[in-house]
Write an enzyme that holds these catalytic residues in place. Structure first.
Site, PDB file in Angstrom:
ATOM      1  N   HIS A 128      -6.473 -20.771  10.837  1.00 34.65           N
ATOM      2  CA  HIS A 128      -7.873 -21.215  10.534  1.00 34.65           C
ATOM      3  C   HIS A 128      -8.676 -20.029  10.006  1.00 34.65           C
ATOM      4  O   HIS A 128      -9.229 -20.136   8.577  1.00 34.65           O
ATOM      5  CB  HIS A 128      -8.613 -21.448  11.728  1.00 34.65           C
ATOM      6  N   CYS A 130      -8.928 -27.516   7.239  1.00 30.21           N
ATOM      7  CA  CYS A 130      -7.616 -27.007   7.327  1.00 30.21           C
ATOM      8  C   CYS A 130      -6.846 -27.895   8.302  1.00 30.21           C
ATOM      9  O   CYS A 130      -7.424 -28.748   9.199  1.00 30.21           O
ATOM     10  CB  CYS A 130      -7.848 -25.552   7.810  1.00 30.21           C
ATOM     11  N   CYS A 164     -14.426 -28.154   8.504  1.00 32.82           N
ATOM     12  CA  CYS A 164     -13.317 -27.495   7.997  1.00 32.82           C
ATOM     13  C   CYS A 164     -12.166 -28.406   7.414  1.00 32.82           C
ATOM     14  O   CYS A 164     -11.847 -29.391   8.314  1.00 32.82           O
ATOM     15  CB  CYS A 164     -12.829 -26.317   8.599  1.00 32.82           C
ATOM     16  N   GLY A 193     -11.632   4.313   0.146  1.00 29.32           N
ATOM     17  CA  GLY A 193     -12.538   5.296   1.062  1.00 29.32           C
ATOM     18  C   GLY A 193     -13.766   4.495   1.289  1.00 29.32           C
ATOM     19  O   GLY A 193     -14.858   5.098   1.466  1.00 29.32           O
ATOM     20  N   ASP A 210      -8.206  -7.198   0.719  1.00 27.55           N
ATOM     21  CA  ASP A 210      -7.344  -7.400   2.084  1.00 27.55           C
ATOM     22  C   ASP A 210      -7.991  -6.704   3.340  1.00 27.55           C
ATOM     23  O   ASP A 210      -8.865  -6.009   3.231  1.00 27.55           O
ATOM     24  CB  ASP A 210      -5.988  -6.886   1.670  1.00 27.55           C
ATOM     25  N   CYS A 245      -8.414 -27.634  12.114  1.00 26.56           N
ATOM     26  CA  CYS A 245      -9.480 -28.352  12.250  1.00 26.56           C
ATOM     27  C   CYS A 245      -9.354 -30.172  12.236  1.00 26.56           C
ATOM     28  O   CYS A 245      -9.948 -30.475  12.732  1.00 26.56           O
ATOM     29  CB  CYS A 245     -10.599 -28.004  11.489  1.00 26.56           C
ATOM     30  N   ASP A 296       0.630  -1.017  -0.120  1.00 28.18           N
ATOM     31  CA  ASP A 296       0.031   0.060   0.094  1.00 28.18           C
ATOM     32  C   ASP A 296       0.828   1.290   0.064  1.00 28.18           C
ATOM     33  O   ASP A 296       2.133   1.090   0.055  1.00 28.18           O
ATOM     34  CB  ASP A 296      -1.119   0.112   1.192  1.00 28.18           C
ATOM     35  N   SER A 297       0.219   2.521  -0.276  1.00 28.56           N
ATOM     36  CA  SER A 297       1.231   3.774  -0.259  1.00 28.56           C
ATOM     37  C   SER A 297       1.446   4.390   1.018  1.00 28.56           C
ATOM     38  O   SER A 297       2.473   4.917   1.000  1.00 28.56           O
ATOM     39  CB  SER A 297       0.238   4.645  -0.963  1.00 28.56           C
ATOM     40  N   GLN A 355     -11.535   7.572  -5.401  1.00 25.92           N
ATOM     41  CA  GLN A 355     -12.100   8.036  -4.102  1.00 25.92           C
ATOM     42  C   GLN A 355     -13.381   8.631  -4.616  1.00 25.92           C
ATOM     43  O   GLN A 355     -14.085   8.687  -5.522  1.00 25.92           O
ATOM     44  CB  GLN A 355     -11.195   8.952  -3.472  1.00 25.92           C
ATOM     45  N   ASP A 405      -3.097   8.369  -2.229  1.00 29.04           N
ATOM     46  CA  ASP A 405      -4.325   9.185  -2.299  1.00 29.04           C
ATOM     47  C   ASP A 405      -4.492   9.505  -0.821  1.00 29.04           C
ATOM     48  O   ASP A 405      -3.925   9.394   0.088  1.00 29.04           O
ATOM     49  CB  ASP A 405      -5.201   8.117  -2.639  1.00 29.04           C
ATOM     50  N   GLY A 428      -0.661   6.002   3.168  1.00 29.34           N
ATOM     51  CA  GLY A 428      -1.394   6.854   3.086  1.00 29.34           C
ATOM     52  C   GLY A 428      -2.631   6.779   4.107  1.00 29.34           C
ATOM     53  O   GLY A 428      -2.779   7.432   5.133  1.00 29.34           O
ATOM     54  N   PHE A 429      -3.121   5.436   4.170  1.00 31.01           N
ATOM     55  CA  PHE A 429      -4.340   5.366   5.065  1.00 31.01           C
ATOM     56  C   PHE A 429      -3.610   5.211   6.491  1.00 31.01           C
ATOM     57  O   PHE A 429      -4.499   5.899   7.362  1.00 31.01           O
ATOM     58  CB  PHE A 429      -4.724   3.725   4.926  1.00 31.01           C
TER      59      PHE A 429
END
Length: 386
Positions: free
Chosen positions: A340, A311, A309, A222, A272, A314, A96-97, A193, A150, A99-100
């Site tokens: 899990h 996995c 499940c 956003g 994500d 489990c 990511d940038s 945005q 952004d 920014g968030f």
């Protein structure tokens, strides 16, 4: 005709309504979509080893520019040959940038046209993040996919605030394009945005697509930042199908199963979120029939797995044992719950992809929602004692 051969490419395989199944080609391998990306904030997906991520078929992970810039430093990572080599991960990485995270600092940051001045949450030291700086850091990290810097306003920002914010995001996107020194080996995603305002979403997307040849994909930013869920769904339904259909579409920061399926239905390819690892470390796990809080006393003698499940967790451990680990403050409990949860979301997207390929996504979504919203009314999720 493009001025360069973009290193990240998308191939659409089929659609089912607006839902899409496709393949993203990157310098470190293929990504079958729709896909969930585990978040590796500080060059690690919390509680998970590389081998475990491969075992659950994590096709791509996300790294955080803000955190890696502060620790251990992007120049150090560059000296190691980039983030892939530094963390010993040979599959795709998206960064990511930053920014968030910077915009989330509140009083610790100040937005200017040239960039954002901020104080480190670690030691209070002063820093400056501009579009050029963000791209320079991401170039040093050598991720497969980079994000433009952004401005990410709160979800319920006013139109008066949002209009100049959208315009700044466009100007910053242009600066990011110009700053990228690795155009031949790092793809760059734009970020649309506009908050909860449909006309501003159109404005943002239209301005960004004028630079389409420079972008490998488009993110919807956003959302999931404080706005009502119905507004998020409305904007997703409105703007996602308008994005170029020959580029991947990425919904940032969403990892709740019902939201993910809604996003896929409207044409999102990538998502994500830190949620599966965060709630896992605190003892909450996803199941077919809703969330389960494993620390509850009712599970102290429950000999069933966390879920129906396949996995590793489990197949090998009971609810009673995992609850014991949490109550005893053993790290293994956090690791098993995290494993899990990530498996659950990765498998959900794999199943969604198969449903799209088989033209049965609507039925798949409806069946999942029916089961997931049962919650404690389900015989499966109810505590069971030996």
């Amino acid at each position: 005709m493009s001025k360069f051969d973009n290193p990240v490419k998308y191939r659409l395989e089929t659609t089912d309504g607006n839902a899409r199944a496709g393949v993203i080609e990157t310098p470190h391998g293929l990504i079958k979509t729709p896909v969930f990306m585990p978040v590796g904030t500080q060059a690690t997906v919390k509680a998970m080893t590389r081998e475990e991520l491969e075992e659950i078929n994590s096709q791509i992970i996300l790294g955080n520019t803000y955190h890696l810039y502060l620790r251990p430093g992007d120049e150090l990572i560059n000296d190691f040959g980039g983030l892939h080599k530094f963390m010993n991960w040979d599959r795709p990485i998206l960064t990511d940038s930053g920014g968030f995270q910077v915009f989330s600092l509140g009083d610790l940051r100040k937005i200017k046209e040239e960039g954002v001045h901020f104080s480190s949450h670690i030691d209070g030291s002063k820093h400056f993040l501009s579009p050029e700086k963000s791209i320079s850091i991401q170039n040093n990290l050598s991720s497969d996919i980079m994000m433009v810097l952004d401005e990410c306003p709160p979800g319920l920002s006013t139109r008066e605030y949002m209009i100049p914010s959208v315009e700044r995001t466009t100007r910053w996107a242009k600066r990011c394009i110009e700053a990228n020194r690795n155009k031949d080996r790092q793809g760059l995603f734009a970020i649309v945005q506009g908050g909860i305002y449909e006309d501003l979403r159109d404005k943002s997307l239209n301005e960004l697509t004028e630079m389409d040849e420079h972008f490998a994909g488009y993110a919807i930013g956003g959302l999931a930042v404080g706005e009502p869920r119905e507004d998020m769904y409305r904007i997703l339904k409105y703007i996602t199908p308008k994005a170029p259909d020959n580029k991947p579409r990425y919904l940032m920061g969403v990892g709740e199963p019902l939201d993910m399926l809604e996003a896929v239905e409207h044409g999102i390819d990538m998502m994500d979120c830190v949620q599966p690892t965060r709630i896992g470390r605190h003892g909450t796990v996803f199941t077919k029939y809703g969330r389960l809080v494993i620390k509850n006393a009712a599970y102290s003698r429950d000999n069933r797995p966390l879920d129906e499940c396949d996995c590793y967790v489990c197949k090998n451990y009971t609810r009673a044992y995992i609850r014991h680990l949490f109550k005893a403050d053993e790290i293994l409990g956090q690791r098993l719950a995290t494993y899990h949860n990530l498996y659950f979301l990765l498998k959900l997207m794999e199943d969604a992809r198969n449903a799209i390929l088989e033209k049965r996504f609507k039925e798949f979504k409806e069946e999942f929602i029916k089961n997931y919203t049962m919650g404690k009314d389900s015989d499966w999720i109810k505590p069971f004692s030996i």
